[in-house]
Design a protein around this motif. Structure first.
Motif, PDB file in Angstrom:
ATOM      1  N   GLN A  10     -10.734  -5.196   4.370  1.00 23.27           N
ATOM      2  CA  GLN A  10     -10.111  -6.378   4.964  1.00 23.27           C
ATOM      3  C   GLN A  10      -8.660  -6.513   4.526  1.00 23.27           C
ATOM      4  OE1 GLN A  10     -12.298  -9.978   4.318  1.00 23.27           O
ATOM      5  NE2 GLN A  10     -10.720 -11.302   5.165  1.00 23.27           N
ATOM      6  N   ALA A  11      -8.399  -6.259   3.240  1.00 20.48           N
ATOM      7  CA  ALA A  11      -7.023  -6.352   2.740  1.00 20.48           C
ATOM      8  C   ALA A  11      -6.144  -5.280   3.383  1.00 20.48           C
ATOM      9  CB  ALA A  11      -7.020  -6.209   1.218  1.00 20.48           C
ATOM     10  N   PHE A  12      -6.683  -4.082   3.580  1.00 23.92           N
ATOM     11  CA  PHE A  12      -5.888  -3.021   4.197  1.00 23.92           C
ATOM     12  C   PHE A  12      -5.617  -3.328   5.669  1.00 23.92           C
ATOM     13  CE2 PHE A  12      -5.481   0.991   6.499  1.00 23.92           C
ATOM     14  CZ  PHE A  12      -4.414   1.564   5.822  1.00 23.92           C
ATOM     15  N   TRP A  54       0.860  -1.186   0.000  1.00 21.26           N
ATOM     16  CA  TRP A  54       0.000   0.000   0.000  1.00 21.26           C
ATOM     17  C   TRP A  54       0.899   1.240   0.000  1.00 21.26           C
ATOM     18  CZ3 TRP A  54      -5.406  -0.037  -0.023  1.00 21.26           C
ATOM     19  CH2 TRP A  54      -5.991  -1.303   0.120  1.00 21.26           C
ATOM     20  N   ARG A  55       0.456   2.299  -0.681  1.00 22.36           N
ATOM     21  CA  ARG A  55       1.213   3.545  -0.734  1.00 22.36           C
ATOM     22  C   ARG A  55       0.331   4.700  -0.279  1.00 22.36           C
ATOM     23  NH1 ARG A  55      -0.319   6.179  -5.491  1.00 22.36           N
ATOM     24  NH2 ARG A  55      -1.502   4.848  -6.927  1.00 22.36           N
ATOM     25  N   ARG A  56       0.948   5.633   0.418  1.00 16.86           N
ATOM     26  CA  ARG A  56       0.204   6.777   0.943  1.00 16.86           C
ATOM     27  C   ARG A  56      -0.016   7.824  -0.142  1.00 16.86           C
ATOM     28  NH1 ARG A  56       1.830  10.327   6.343  1.00 16.86           N
ATOM     29  NH2 ARG A  56       0.064  11.799   6.212  1.00 16.86           N
ATOM     30  N   LEU A  57      -1.228   8.371  -0.215  1.00 11.17           N
ATOM     31  CA  LEU A  57      -1.577   9.416  -1.176  1.00 11.17           C
ATOM     32  C   LEU A  57      -1.492  10.757  -0.449  1.00 11.17           C
ATOM     33  CD1 LEU A  57      -4.680   7.688  -2.838  1.00 11.17           C
ATOM     34  CD2 LEU A  57      -2.287   7.615  -3.579  1.00 11.17           C
ATOM     35  N   SER A 114     -11.921 -12.129   8.981  1.00 12.32           N
ATOM     36  CA  SER A 114     -10.907 -13.198   9.013  1.00 12.32           C
ATOM     37  C   SER A 114      -9.588 -12.643   8.495  1.00 12.32           C
ATOM     38  CB  SER A 114     -11.348 -14.389   8.156  1.00 12.32           C
ATOM     39  OG  SER A 114     -12.528 -14.963   8.676  1.00 12.32           O
ATOM     40  N   LEU A 115      -8.552 -12.725   9.334  1.00 14.76           N
ATOM     41  CA  LEU A 115      -7.218 -12.288   8.965  1.00 14.76           C
ATOM     42  C   LEU A 115      -6.262 -13.464   9.033  1.00 14.76           C
ATOM     43  CD1 LEU A 115      -7.083  -8.946  11.002  1.00 14.76           C
ATOM     44  CD2 LEU A 115      -7.777  -9.260   8.617  1.00 14.76           C
ATOM     45  N   ALA A 116      -5.062 -13.253   8.497  1.00 15.36           N
ATOM     46  CA  ALA A 116      -4.084 -14.343   8.486  1.00 15.36           C
ATOM     47  C   ALA A 116      -3.691 -14.737   9.904  1.00 15.36           C
ATOM     48  CB  ALA A 116      -2.849 -13.928   7.676  1.00 15.36           C
ATOM     49  N   GLY A 117      -3.649 -13.767  10.809  1.00 19.11           N
ATOM     50  CA  GLY A 117      -3.259 -14.051  12.186  1.00 19.11           C
ATOM     51  C   GLY A 117      -4.396 -14.493  13.077  1.00 19.11           C
ATOM     52  N   GLY A 118      -5.598 -14.599  12.534  1.00 17.29           N
ATOM     53  CA  GLY A 118      -6.754 -14.995  13.329  1.00 17.29           C
ATOM     54  C   GLY A 118      -7.934 -14.086  13.050  1.00 17.29           C
ATOM     55  N   ALA A 119      -9.027 -14.351  13.742  1.00 25.03           N
ATOM     56  CA  ALA A 119     -10.249 -13.589  13.533  1.00 25.03           C
ATOM     57  C   ALA A 119     -10.193 -12.270  14.298  1.00 25.03           C
ATOM     58  CB  ALA A 119     -11.452 -14.408  13.978  1.00 25.03           C
ATOM     59  N   GLN A 157      -5.450  -6.215   7.041  1.00 28.21           N
ATOM     60  CA  GLN A 157      -4.486  -7.312   7.077  1.00 28.21           C
ATOM     61  C   GLN A 157      -3.054  -6.782   6.963  1.00 28.21           C
ATOM     62  OE1 GLN A 157      -4.897 -10.941   7.079  1.00 28.21           O
ATOM     63  NE2 GLN A 157      -2.708 -10.777   7.386  1.00 28.21           N
ATOM     64  N   ALA A 158      -2.852  -5.774   6.134  1.00 25.99           N
ATOM     65  CA  ALA A 158      -1.499  -5.245   5.924  1.00 25.99           C
ATOM     66  C   ALA A 158      -1.122  -4.202   6.975  1.00 25.99           C
ATOM     67  CB  ALA A 158      -1.402  -4.636   4.525  1.00 25.99           C
ATOM     68  N   ALA A 159      -2.074  -3.381   7.420  1.00 26.85           N
ATOM     69  CA  ALA A 159      -1.743  -2.237   8.268  1.00 26.85           C
ATOM     70  C   ALA A 159      -1.729  -2.569   9.754  1.00 26.85           C
ATOM     71  CB  ALA A 159      -2.737  -1.103   8.009  1.00 26.85           C
ATOM     72  N   LEU A 160      -2.494  -3.542  10.188  1.00 30.58           N
ATOM     73  CA  LEU A 160      -2.610  -3.781  11.628  1.00 30.58           C
ATOM     74  C   LEU A 160      -1.270  -4.155  12.272  1.00 30.58           C
ATOM     75  CD1 LEU A 160      -4.768  -3.595  13.764  1.00 30.58           C
ATOM     76  CD2 LEU A 160      -5.235  -6.029  13.458  1.00 30.58           C
ATOM     77  N   PRO A 161      -0.436  -5.024  11.652  1.00 29.20           N
ATOM     78  CA  PRO A 161       0.870  -5.298  12.265  1.00 29.20           C
ATOM     79  C   PRO A 161       1.762  -4.062  12.359  1.00 29.20           C
ATOM     80  CG  PRO A 161       0.307  -7.006  10.670  1.00 29.20           C
ATOM     81  CD  PRO A 161      -0.686  -5.907  10.491  1.00 29.20           C
TER      82      PRO A 161
END
Length: 523
Positions: free
Chosen positions: A502-504, A352-355, A426-431, A506-510
């Protein structure tokens, strides 16, 4: 409320004694002093109730509830003076539970729980000093005091939705074309909205207070009191829908010349007054005569607690009641901003890139002066709709400067909530559960996901946030918390962009979690 609360006419014979009148008057004096001490010890909580009464017309009835309760209790003064005081340890146990609840609510900044706990200490005081006979005698006046607690805003959204649905359905039945969008609806002659003042909450609370008093004074059987109370709850809800329909029809038929200004509110209160009068007029047809008062027999051998027991109970009650404010005063709730600039910076999430040149589609209101971060992102692999991120981080939390604080306009002045629910993601690391809101403005829509991070736990449950905050304050742990919001705009005819959010997430939460872990006490 008044069900089974008027059993004093059937008090046990052994509870009344003709001798020791001076003891009983001294016990009443001890009770009044203890009640005054409770009000003084928890004056800040009771004063917060008074402030809400004066600030909100919805809860202005509180100014009447207290004197009415005092008058009802005064009516029982002679019978109360005839009771032999029988202090109960259960009152002290109840006070301990209420004090703990008040302390937790004070730490977590939940005023309504504080107010209910402090109000419930008054019946606990009667129980601890005079015993169960006095509680039964004063049951309704003591219970009626709970109506003075400003509570009911949680029902605003359901009442607004019911009123809007009722009005639109009635308009359709009468052949008026109407288009509904949430709490807004449009007619050929103009547009209407069901706002907080139109929800009927103030009518409902006022009718409940009047209905409880009317049922207590004029009825004595359980069935009839229950019928009056049910009618006092249901009739105002339906009547408010009828009121809203009549006002809209009046405006429609007059080509928006009537019922669109101050007369809108005047017609509403006049209609409510007529409905309440009709309700109580019908109820009066089944009014019951008061039952004959039973004069208790005298048993000279009946035991009396004695003034020593009353004094011991009063002292124990006051010591226990003063414990909780003392514990609360030792907490440090300083939420002052640190002495250096509060800046939050986040690296871009993977893929993801910031605008930098794109303005946020929406700014969520917040309380106090938290550290803030706001940005708009786009996925690097497509040209889909951008996703907004807002992060509010509080190093320390205090009243009116915390994660969860009542906002008059929780979504701002432009956007209106159309739907709210808890969404399972549903995320890769869990719900992960998020608080999902759909906001609307004309044909524009905004899908909002919101979670809170408190005590290292990410949750969508406000109750858990408050409990974790109370635990942190009472145990001297970290109080910092974060409000994490992601959102995306879309057209009302398009499906909500849940997969994109959901995709964002998944990437931003960590990335967000790692940054927040680097902030032990300040950014």
């Amino acid at each position: 409320m008044s069900l089974l609360l008027d059993q004093a006419a059937r008090l046990p014979d052994t509870a009344v004694l003709p001798h020791g009148e001076h003891r009983r008057h001294a016990a009443l004096a001890a009770l009044l002093l203890a009640l005054a001490a409770v009000v003084l010890l928890y004056h800040a909580t009771f004063w917060s109730m008074v402030e809400l009464w004066s600030r909100s017309q919805t809860f202005a009835h509180g100014f009447l509830i207290v004197p009415i309760s005092c008058w009802l209790a005064w009516r029982q003064c002679s019978r109360l003076a005839a009771l032999a005081p029988q202090p109960s340890r259960q009152g002290l146990l109840l006070l301990g539970a209420l004090g703990l609840a008040w302390l937790l609510a004070d730490a977590a900044n939940v005023p309504v729980v504080e107010q209910y706990a402090a109000t419930a200490m008054l019946p606990a005081c009667v129980l601890a000093i005079l015993g169960w006979s006095a509680v039964r005698l004063l049951a309704f006046p003591l219970a009626y005091l709970f109506l003075a607690v400003p509570f009911g805003e949680v029902f605003l959204e359901p009442l607004i939705d019911f009123t809007a649905a009722f009005t639109v359905t009635a308009l359709q039945w009468t052949g008026v074309p109407v288009f509904r969008d949430g709490s807004h609806f449009s007619l050929p002659t103009g547009n209407w909205s069901v706002v907080e003042a139109c929800s009927g909450l103030r009518y409902l609370i006022a009718a409940l207070a009047l209905g409880a008093l009317y049922a207590h004074v004029h009825f004595h059987s359980m069935g009839r009191r229950l019928a009056v109370m049910v009618a006092a709850l249901l009739v105002p809800i339906v009547a408010n829908g009828v009121r809203a329909y009549l006002i809209v029809m009046l405006g429609h038929l007059s080509n928006m010349r009537l019922a669109v200004g101050v007369d809108h509110l005047i017609y509403g209160w006049l209609f409510f007054g007529v409905v309440v009068l009709l309700l109580f007029w019908l109820a009066a047809r089944w009014r019951e005569l008061p039952p004959p008062r039973i004069v208790p027999s005298v048993y000279p051998g009946a035991g009396t607690a004695g003034m020593r027991a009353v004094i011991r109970a009063s002292v124990a009650f006051l010591l226990l009641a003063s414990l909780w404010p003392a514990l609360a005063s030792h907490r440090h709730d300083d939420a002052a901003a640190p002495g250096y600039p509060v800046v939050l910076a986040l690296p871009d999430p993977p893929a993801w890139r910031r605008l930098h040149d794109v303005a946020l589609a929406w700014q969520a209101p917040y309380a106090g002066a938290p550290a803030r971060f706001a940005a708009t992102y786009a996925h690097q692999g497509d040209d889909g709709a951008p996703v907004g991120l807002q992060l509010h981080w509080y190093a320390r939390q205090a009243r009116d400067a915390e994660l969860l604080t009542h906002q008059a306009l929780p979504y701002g002045a432009r956007w209106m909530p159309l739907a709210q629910r808890v969404q399972h993601v549903s995320l890769a690391g869990g719900a992960l559960d998020v608080r999902e809101s759909v906001l609307g403005h004309g044909g524009e829509r905004l899908l909002v996901w919101r979670v809170y991070r408190q005590g290292g736990i990410i949750t969508a449950r406000p109750v858990l946030v408050k409990l974790l905050l109370a635990q942190a304050k009472l145990l001297g742990m970290r109080q910092d918390g974060a409000d994490i919001i992601v959102f995306a705009a879309y057209d009302e005819l398009a499906p909500p962009p849940r997969m994109r959010l959901q995709a964002f997430v998944q990437a931003a939460l960590p990335v967000i979690e790692q940054r927040l872990q680097e902030l032990p006490y300040g950014p």
